[in-house]
Design a protein around this motif. Structure first.
Motif, short mmCIF file in Angstrom:
data_model
loop_
_atom_site.label_atom_id
_atom_site.label_comp_id
_atom_site.label_asym_id
_atom_site.label_seq_id
_atom_site.Cartn_x
_atom_site.Cartn_y
_atom_site.Cartn_z
N ILE A 35 0.84 -1.20 0.00
CA ILE A 35 0.00 0.00 0.00
C ILE A 35 0.88 1.24 0.00
N LEU A 36 1.94 1.19 0.83
CA LEU A 36 2.84 2.35 0.91
C LEU A 36 3.47 2.66 -0.44
N ILE A 37 3.71 1.61 -1.23
CA ILE A 37 4.30 1.84 -2.55
C ILE A 37 3.20 2.04 -3.60
N VAL A 104 5.60 -8.15 -2.36
CA VAL A 104 5.38 -6.71 -2.55
C VAL A 104 5.50 -6.34 -4.03
N ILE A 105 6.54 -6.88 -4.66
CA ILE A 105 6.73 -6.56 -6.08
C ILE A 105 5.55 -7.07 -6.91
N TYR A 106 4.96 -8.16 -6.43
CA TYR A 106 3.80 -8.71 -7.12
C TYR A 106 2.55 -7.86 -6.88
N THR A 107 2.40 -7.37 -5.65
CA THR A 107 1.14 -6.72 -5.27
C THR A 107 1.10 -5.20 -5.50
N ALA A 108 2.25 -4.53 -5.27
CA ALA A 108 2.23 -3.06 -5.36
C ALA A 108 1.75 -2.54 -6.73
#
Ligand SMILES: Nc1ncnc2c1ncn2[C@@H]1O[C@H](COP(=O)(O)OP(=O)(O)O)[C@@H](O)[C@H]1O
Ligand SMILES: [Mg+2]
Lengths: 224, 344
Positions: A35-37, A104-108
């Motif tokens: 979310i932050l990214i 994170v790389i998958y979701t952001a």
């Protein structure tokens, strides 16, 4: 019957509990960082579009390209593909910390996309009214754009969270555990069908619960 | 207060250039209500959005209180914008905020002290008559109420100018009247200068001091409302006046009367509307007037009337009667099917 249920939990309870905690950890941490990214990325993606406050064709196309590229890689490939990067970031490539970076790389980028579609729904007129009142762009982003689309953003985040739970099923491959891994290892590989059924059942409840919760919050935030 | 100088605006959209404004110059004096009227696509919204530079001119200058806005930095421009309120056809309120929040949030973001915010919201909610709706969400309000909230939101910054982009076009006639009289009150009691654009002549009729008629990106006619009403020069202006004063007479009737005298249009402005002009004509000349159609309307400061009259009598007597009417201050024009013609 009741004996066999209590037997089952005596045997498997701690494992299932541990797996549940691992899933929560992975989803919680990865979601927070994503979310932050993803949120600022989504804002940038939207505002760099043509006719928007920070119009920048070059930036907009680069962002589009990168997001599309990452989103076309299946998670399992991504997981191995970025191992060196994971090692660099987390210092390890195994366990829960070893799987956060790929998650994170998958979701952001996914969240950025979902954000974009939410932000584009915001009425251009309200933004204009705020511009006309001499309000700064950064304030408009938070107090108009994000505020007005918050109900739709929550729905997007709900979808992203559920996608994240799905991705964590593969985290077992790097020893991060979790419910998906438990179902796979014991249920599928060792023919412990009951373990598989129970974990799948828990996953269903989890997904169902998150979706219901997300819908509820979203409806509450919606005022029209 | 607001001064547009030779503004041209060209939109470049997909290989097609649109000249939305073509060498427009306009001066809105402090304390006036200035109306710009024109048909859809004439360039009115583009013009009003120039006043606070929501739209930047391709060439030309926009002065606000003597400062050329086109030369200001973004932060200076934002400061200047806080001195100009704006309301819109579609209200543009936050859906997720209550009436209170809709007015208070922008104040917070422009650095108005907390204590003062409460006082201001209360004050302007009272002015627009919505004290009891502070905690309602816009979805629960009628169109007229939403526009009142938007007006309160704009006024709460205590601006010197209010810009209105078709502020009443989405409202029914009664609500339109109520909003118009609110705008009029704001102008008179708070001394706020208003620049409004509209495609409805009754808006101009009701509250404007001055009016400019726009067509195809150009200002084709401008002046005091009464003058444009009484003697519109351009075809577009005539059509707008016609939209309020439908004084067409059935053609058959015109044909049957033409042989026995003259059909004229009489416009009564201010003073002359008070005199019994036709009665005096009957008394002094051998002429028998009969009224074919008539309208009277209250403009902002004075009544304005228009009659289509058949003057029955011989040529010399009717000519004398017409001269007499002109002496009384009545504007006399020959009646022409589908339009009007000057009588000299
Ligand atoms: N952002 C824009 N891009 C391209 N063309 C525009 C834009 N805004 C307005 N126009 C064009 O400029 C002309 C005037 O529009 P507008 O000022 O909205 O007219 P009005 O408010 O009188 O109806 C129209 O032809 C319209 O299509
Ligand atoms: Mg318009």
């Amino acid at each position: 019957m009741s004996a066999s249920i209590s037997d089952f939990f005596e045997n498997w309870g701690p494992d299932i509990w541990e797996a549940l905690i691992q899933t929560f950890q992975m989803v919680g941490i990865a979601l927070a960082i994503s979310i932050l990214i993803g949120l600022p990325l989504g804002v940038l993606l939207t505002l760099s579009g043509s006719g928007k406050a920070l119009e920048n064709k070059f930036l907009h196309q680069i962002l589009n390209l990168v997001i599309n590229m990452i989103r076309s890689i299946p998670f399992i490939i991504l997981l191995f593909f970025i191992l060196p990067f994971t090692k660099f970031i987390a210092g390890t490539t195994i366990g829960v910390s070893g799987v956060i970076a790929p998650l994170v790389i998958y979701t952001a980028p996914y969240i950025a996309r979902l954000m974009e579609s939410s932000l584009l729904e915001v009425d251009r007129g309200v933004i204009e009214a705020y511009e006309a009142m001499g309000i700064k762009t950064r304030h408009i982003i938070w107090h108009v754009l994000i505020r007005e689309s918050r109900s739709s953003i929550i729905l997007g985040l709900t979808i992203a969270t559920i996608g994240l739970i799905g991705a964590t099923a593969m985290a077992g491959l790097v020893g991060a555990g979790g419910l998906g891994d438990l179902a796979y290892r014991f249920g599928h590989l060792r023919y412990q069908a009951d373990v598989m059924y129970v974990t799948v059942f828990i996953l269903i409840i989890l997904v169902q619960g998150i979706q219901t919760f997300g819908n509820l919050i979203s409806a509450k935030l919606k005022k029209d | 207060m607001i001064h547009f100088e030779n503004i041209t605006k060209v939109f470049d959209a997909k290989s097609k250039e649109t000249k939305a404004l073509d060498d427009v110059s306009l001066h809105v004096k402090k304390g006036t209500i200035f109306g710009v009227i024109g048909y859809s696509g004439a360039g009115k919204s583009t013009l009003v959005r120039m006043a606070n530079l929501l739209e930047k001119p391709t060439t030309g200058k926009v002065y606000f209180k003597g400062t050329d806005l086109t030369t200001l930095s973004m932060s200076k421009l934002q400061e200047a914008r806080r001195n100009m309120g704006m309301i819109f056809q579609s209200f543009n309120l936050l859906k997720t905020g209550t009436v209170y929040e809709n007015i208070a949030n922008p104040l917070k973001l422009t650095g108005v002290p907390k204590k003062e915010i409460q006082a201001r919201v209360a004050k302007y909610l009272e002015i627009v008559g919505l004290q009891d709706k502070a905690n309602a969400y816009p979805a629960k309000l009628s169109g007229g109420q939403k526009q009142r909230v938007a007006i309160a939101r704009a006024l709460a910054h205590e601006p010197e100018v209010l810009l209105c982009d078709e502020a009443t076009s989405a409202l029914d006639p009664d609500t339109t009247d109520a909003i118009l009289s609110l705008l009029d009150r704001i102008n008179q009691e708070l001394g706020i200068t208003i620049l409004l654009i509209t495609h409805e002549m009754n808006v101009v009729q009701n509250i404007c001091h001055e009016v400019a008629v726009m067509d195809n990106g150009r200002i084709i006619e401008q002046g005091k409302v009464i003058d444009v009403f009484a003697q519109p020069k351009t075809k577009t202006a005539k059509r707008f006046v016609q939209s309020l004063f439908n004084d067409s007479v059935p053609e058959q009737l015109v044909n049957s009367l033409e042989g026995s005298g003259q059909i004229v249009t009489l416009s009564f402005v201010g003073e002359s509307s008070g005199k019994p002009a036709l009665a005096m004509v009957t008394k002094q000349f051998d002429v028998y007037p009969s009224i074919l159609s008539g309208n009277i309307a209250q403009l902002k400061d004075q009544p304005f009337g228009r009659l289509v009259v058949h003057l029955q009598g011989n040529a010399t007597e009717t000519q004398k009667a017409i001269s007499y009417l002109i002496e009384l201050g009545v504007i006399v024009e020959g009646y022409k099917k589908g339009g009007k013609q000057h009588v000299s």
